[in-house]
Design an enzyme around this catalytic site. Sequence first.
Site, PDB file in Angstrom:
ATOM      1  N   ASP A  11       0.838  -1.123   0.104  1.00  0.00           N
ATOM      2  CA  ASP A  11       0.079  -0.024  -0.197  1.00  0.00           C
ATOM      3  C   ASP A  11       0.935   1.162  -0.098  1.00  0.00           C
ATOM      4  O   ASP A  11       2.117   1.113   0.084  1.00  0.00           O
ATOM      5  CB  ASP A  11      -0.884   0.099   1.373  1.00  0.00           C
ATOM      6  CG  ASP A  11      -1.876   1.312   1.369  1.00  0.00           C
ATOM      7  OD1 ASP A  11      -2.408   1.731   0.154  1.00  0.00           O
ATOM      8  OD2 ASP A  11      -1.885   1.640   2.287  1.00  0.00           O
ATOM      9  N   SER A  12       0.220   2.404  -0.139  1.00  0.00           N
ATOM     10  CA  SER A  12       1.195   3.492  -0.260  1.00  0.00           C
ATOM     11  C   SER A  12       1.321   4.088   1.265  1.00  0.00           C
ATOM     12  O   SER A  12       1.420   5.226   1.373  1.00  0.00           O
ATOM     13  CB  SER A  12       0.124   4.772  -0.986  1.00  0.00           C
ATOM     14  OG  SER A  12      -1.077   4.957  -0.302  1.00  0.00           O
ATOM     15  N   CYS A  74      -4.385  -1.202  -2.045  1.00  0.00           N
ATOM     16  CA  CYS A  74      -4.586   0.329  -1.997  1.00  0.00           C
ATOM     17  C   CYS A  74      -5.475   0.602  -3.234  1.00  0.00           C
ATOM     18  O   CYS A  74      -5.370   0.096  -4.387  1.00  0.00           O
ATOM     19  CB  CYS A  74      -3.072   0.835  -2.573  1.00  0.00           C
ATOM     20  SG  CYS A  74      -3.003   2.812  -3.025  1.00  0.00           S
ATOM     21  N   GLU A 151      -0.855   8.887   8.236  1.00  0.00           N
ATOM     22  CA  GLU A 151       0.572   8.584   8.177  1.00  0.00           C
ATOM     23  C   GLU A 151       1.254   9.327   9.151  1.00  0.00           C
ATOM     24  O   GLU A 151       2.266   8.741   9.599  1.00  0.00           O
ATOM     25  CB  GLU A 151       0.972   9.005   6.667  1.00  0.00           C
ATOM     26  CG  GLU A 151       0.383   8.103   5.702  1.00  0.00           C
ATOM     27  CD  GLU A 151       1.033   6.732   5.668  1.00  0.00           C
ATOM     28  OE1 GLU A 151       2.134   6.443   6.034  1.00  0.00           O
ATOM     29  OE2 GLU A 151       0.218   5.732   5.318  1.00  0.00           O
ATOM     30  N   CYS A 183     -10.736   3.924   0.359  1.00  0.00           N
ATOM     31  CA  CYS A 183      -9.108   4.038   0.709  1.00  0.00           C
ATOM     32  C   CYS A 183      -9.168   3.118   1.789  1.00  0.00           C
ATOM     33  O   CYS A 183      -9.592   3.015   2.917  1.00  0.00           O
ATOM     34  CB  CYS A 183      -9.027   5.289   0.923  1.00  0.00           C
ATOM     35  SG  CYS A 183      -7.151   5.586   1.350  1.00  0.00           S
ATOM     36  N   HIS A 185      -6.811   3.201   4.014  1.00  0.00           N
ATOM     37  CA  HIS A 185      -6.498   4.077   5.177  1.00  0.00           C
ATOM     38  C   HIS A 185      -7.543   4.199   6.101  1.00  0.00           C
ATOM     39  O   HIS A 185      -7.696   4.260   7.032  1.00  0.00           O
ATOM     40  CB  HIS A 185      -5.903   5.217   4.977  1.00  0.00           C
ATOM     41  CG  HIS A 185      -4.383   5.067   4.451  1.00  0.00           C
ATOM     42  ND1 HIS A 185      -4.030   4.636   3.295  1.00  0.00           N
ATOM     43  CD2 HIS A 185      -3.289   5.533   5.088  1.00  0.00           C
ATOM     44  CE1 HIS A 185      -2.699   4.719   3.255  1.00  0.00           C
ATOM     45  NE2 HIS A 185      -2.257   5.370   4.339  1.00  0.00           N
TER      46      HIS A 185
END
Length: 258
Positions: A11-12, A74, A151, A183, A185
């Site tokens: 994932d990012s 992602c 993040e 997403c 996240h």
Amino acid sequence: MSNENPIGLFDSGVGGTSIWREIHTLLPNENTIYLADSKNAPYGVKSKDEIIELSFKNTEFLLEQNCKIIVVACNTATTNAIQELRQKYNVPFIGIEPAIKPAANQSKTHKIGILATKGTLNSELFHEKAKNFTDVNIIEQIGHGLVQLIEEGSINSPEMTELLESYLEPMIKQNIDYLVLGCSHYPYLIPQIEKILPQNIKIIDSGEAVAKQTKSILDQKGLLKNSTNSTQFFYTNVNPTVLQNILGSNKNVNYLDF
């Protein structure tokens, strides 16, 4: 390919661990390797070519670790790069995309909200999927700034609350009854989101469906692991603290100069 080989996920950043949790819960015997490309987060503001290039780089790292299947954990990377990944590499890929279908099929108001990155909402794959639900009003909202705050470890910050309220309140006023989290996240924001949404609005994310699809593909290819002892490795290319905090102190997070 051995069934003892690990499942690879990338994932990012740290968000795809929400997908990892679902896979590990469903398939606890499987070895896994998770790669967080937090240095390049968020992918949602990058060009399609940049996203493809980063996805290739992540995939090649996981293939070097002999991964038997790769989960693109992602939404942005899936919607922009999954076709190119499948063309380039001879390994099964599982993608993750916004769960529009269950929300659209179950909606009573025929209005659903989707909170996602710019990269996902602007992608050709997302628009192709959305076209299938012409009888439902899909209210799109780009989650500017949400990934960056996650993040940074600022999930419960006043800034996060303010952003979420600004994104969700217009959807509430338009009478949505489902909110799709587009997403990987965003599942970490569910406790925050639930404080803002009325109880009649249901939240849907893709994690459980991705885990089931991963199990199905491994089963079809005879790659499900039989033994019960398993290893879980986590890699990040920034300070491991945020990933460590999200996973818990019992997980070993490795720094990777990547």
